[in-house]
Design a protein around this motif. Structure first.
Motif, short mmCIF file in Angstrom:
data_model
loop_
_atom_site.label_atom_id
_atom_site.label_comp_id
_atom_site.label_asym_id
_atom_site.label_seq_id
_atom_site.Cartn_x
_atom_site.Cartn_y
_atom_site.Cartn_z
N ASP A 142 0.84 -1.20 0.00
CA ASP A 142 0.00 0.00 0.00
C ASP A 142 0.87 1.24 0.00
OD1 ASP A 142 -2.24 -1.57 0.12
OD2 ASP A 142 -2.57 -1.31 2.27
N GLU A 144 0.37 4.76 1.07
CA GLU A 144 -0.57 5.62 1.79
C GLU A 144 -0.29 7.09 1.46
OE1 GLU A 144 -0.28 4.69 5.90
OE2 GLU A 144 -0.98 2.62 5.65
N ARG A 150 -8.84 15.24 -4.44
CA ARG A 150 -8.60 14.09 -5.32
C ARG A 150 -9.08 14.43 -6.73
NH1 ARG A 150 -10.24 8.75 -1.71
NH2 ARG A 150 -9.15 9.37 0.19
N ARG A 185 -7.05 4.81 -5.36
CA ARG A 185 -8.15 5.27 -4.51
C ARG A 185 -9.15 6.12 -5.30
NH1 ARG A 185 -5.57 8.21 0.58
NH2 ARG A 185 -7.76 8.27 1.17
N TYR A 186 -8.81 6.50 -6.49
CA TYR A 186 -9.57 7.47 -7.26
C TYR A 186 -10.52 6.80 -8.25
CZ TYR A 186 -5.55 10.42 -5.95
OH TYR A 186 -4.57 11.09 -5.27
N HIS A 205 -10.07 0.84 -9.87
CA HIS A 205 -10.30 2.17 -9.34
C HIS A 205 -11.30 2.12 -8.18
CE1 HIS A 205 -8.58 3.47 -13.26
NE2 HIS A 205 -8.12 4.46 -12.51
N ALA A 208 -9.62 1.03 -1.58
CA ALA A 208 -9.41 1.64 -0.26
C ALA A 208 -8.07 2.36 -0.20
CB ALA A 208 -9.48 0.56 0.82
N GLU A 209 -7.09 1.90 -0.98
CA GLU A 209 -5.76 2.51 -0.95
C GLU A 209 -5.07 2.28 -2.28
OE1 GLU A 209 -3.81 4.93 0.02
OE2 GLU A 209 -4.24 4.33 2.08
N ASN A 210 -4.13 3.17 -2.62
CA ASN A 210 -3.27 2.92 -3.77
C ASN A 210 -2.40 1.71 -3.44
OD1 ASN A 210 -4.15 5.40 -4.99
ND2 ASN A 210 -2.74 6.49 -3.66
#
Length: 355
Positions: A142, A144, A150, A185-186, A205, A208-210
Motif C-alpha cells: 500500500d 498511503e 482528489r 483510490r480514485y 479504481h 481503499a488505498e493505492n
C-alpha cells in the motif's frame, strides 16, 4: 469499485513515443494553471509547440528522448500543483535520486521496501508511506497518501508514485515484477491511453488505498544491482519508460552482479545455500545451471574479488592491507599471492602501471 481497464493499449517502442499521451499531459498542465509554452521552452521542445498545443494539427513525431523530457517537465509541474493543493512541499528529482541511493545497497527486495518507507518517513509528506502486507503467498504494497483534494492532478501524482516504486523495485532485483493487481483510490480521471502508458497493467479504481499486489516470493529476491549501475539509471529515472527492468542475462551474470554488490558493501559473497533459496531453486540445480554456462560459484567469487581489487588499486589512498580486507582475504600476503595468480603482476606493479 469500478471495473479494471482492459489491457489493450500497447506502449510505444522507443523512438515512437505517443503524441496522444504528450498532448494529454500538456492539457493537464494547462487545466491546472501551468504555462504550456514556457514548459515546452524549458524542455527544449519549442519546435513542437504548434503541433502539440493545437488539437487540430497533425500528430507530431516525438522521439523517445523528446517524450522523456516532456514527461519529466509535465510531471514535475503537476506534482508541484498537487503539493500546493495540500499545502506541502513537492518531491524533487534530487529526492528521487537520494531514494535510489538509499536502497541500492539493500540485500533483498523486502529490505529495499523497508528502506523506502523509512526514507518516506524522513522527508515527511513529500512521498507516500509504504505498508507491506502478506497473506496466502500474496504481498500487498500500500502507498498511503493523505489527500484532501482528489482531482486529476493528484491522480497523476499518485499514479506516477505507484509506477515509480514498481519499476524501481523490479530494476533492483533484475526482474519484471508480475502484478496480480494494481489499485487506485480514485475514480478513473485520466485518458485510458495515458493511464496505461504510465502504468501498463489493468487498474482497479475506487479502492481503499493505492496499492500493488504480487507474489510474496519476490520479497526475498536478492538485490543484484550495483552502485555503478545506478548512475546511468537516475539520469532519466523515472521518466524514461523504456529503461529495461529485467536483466535478461544468464544466471551466472546475475550472481556475479550480486557478489560484486556484496563485496562493495563489505559483505562476503553469499553461499550456495543462500543463493539457491534466493533464486527459488535447489543447490543441485544452481550448480548444474552454472556448469551449463561454463562457470561455477568459485569462479564467480574469484572474478568478483579480482574486479573489485583492480578497481580499489586505482585509489592511491588505499593500502594493500586495506584492499585485502575489503576483498575478504585473511591478510595482505594472501591477497598478493592471489593477485599475482590472477594477473601475473604484484599489486604494486599493477598500481605503478595505472599511474
Amino acid at each position: 469499485m469500478t471495473k479494471k481497464l482492459n489491457r489493450h493499449f500497447s506502449r510505444p517502442a522507443p523512438g515512437r513515443a505517443s503524441a496522444t499521451v504528450a498532448r494529454d499531459l500538456l492539457r493537464l498542465v494547462g487545466a491546472y494553471g501551468g504555462n504550456q509554452p514556457a514548459l515546452l521552452r524549458e524542455a527544449g521542445l519549442t519546435h513542437l509547440s504548434a503541433s502539440l498545443l493545437s488539437p487540430t494539427a497533425p500528430a507530431p513525431a516525438l522521439s523517445h528522448e523528446e517524450f522523456t523530457r516532456l514527461h519529466a517537465h509535465c510531471t514535475w509541474a503537476l506534482d508541484e500543483c498537487a503539493a500546493r493543493q495540500e499545502g506541502r512541499e513537492p518531491l524533487t528529482k534530487l529526492g528521487v535520486d537520494m531514494l535510489c541511493h538509499c536502497v541500492i545497497t539493500s540485500r533483498t527486495l523486502r529490505e529495499a521496501i523497508e528502506r523506502t518507507d523509512q526514507f518516506s518517513l524522513l522527508i515527511g509528506r513529500r512521498a507516500g508511506r509504504l505498508r507491506l502486507h502478506e497473506e496466502g503467498g500474496v504481498a500487498r504494497l500500500d502507498m498511503e497518501t493523505v489527500r484532501t483534494v482528489r482531482n486529476a492532478c493528484a491522480y497523476l501524482s499518485d499514479l506516477t508514485g505507484l509506477s515509480t516504486y514498481h519499476r524501481l523495485f523490479g530494476w533492483l532485483i533484475g526482474e519484471d515484477i508480475a502484478l496480480t493487481d494494481a489499485a487506485m483510490r480514485y475514480p478513473p480521471l485520466l485518458d485510458e491511453r495515458t493511464t496505461f502508458y504510465l502504468m501498463p497493467h489493468p487498474l482497479t479504481h475506487g479502492a481503499a488505498e493505492n496499492s500493488l499486489r504480487f507474489a510474496a516470493g519476490y520479497l526475498d529476491r536478492p538485490v543484484i544491482r550495483t552502485p555503478q549501475e545506478l548512475e546511468p539509471l537516475i539520469r532519466s529515472f523515472p521518466f524514461d519508460l523504456a529503461v529495461p527492468l529485467s536483466k535478461d542475462a544468464p544466471l551466472s551474470e546475475r550472481i556475479l552482479h550480486l557478489f560484486a554488490a556484496m563485496l562493495a558493501s563489505g559483505e562476503a559473497p553469499a553461499t550456495a545455500a543462500w543463493l539457491a533459496r534466493s533464486f527459488s531453486i535447489s543447490e543441485a540445480t544452481l550448480k548444474r545451471r552454472l556448469a551449463a554456462e561454463s562457470t561455477s560459484l568459485i569462479a564467480l567469487r574469484t572474478q568478483a574479488r579480482r574486479d573489485l581489487a583492480a578497481r580499489l588499486l586505482s585509489d592511491p589512498r588505499l593500502s594493500v592491507s586495506e584492499i585485502a580486507r575489503r576483498t575478504h582475504f585473511s591478510d595482505a600476503t594472501a591477497f598478493r599471492r592471489a593477485f599475482h595468480q590472477w594477473t601475473g603482476q604484484s599489486p604494486a606493479a599493477w598500481r605503478a602501471e595505472l599511474r
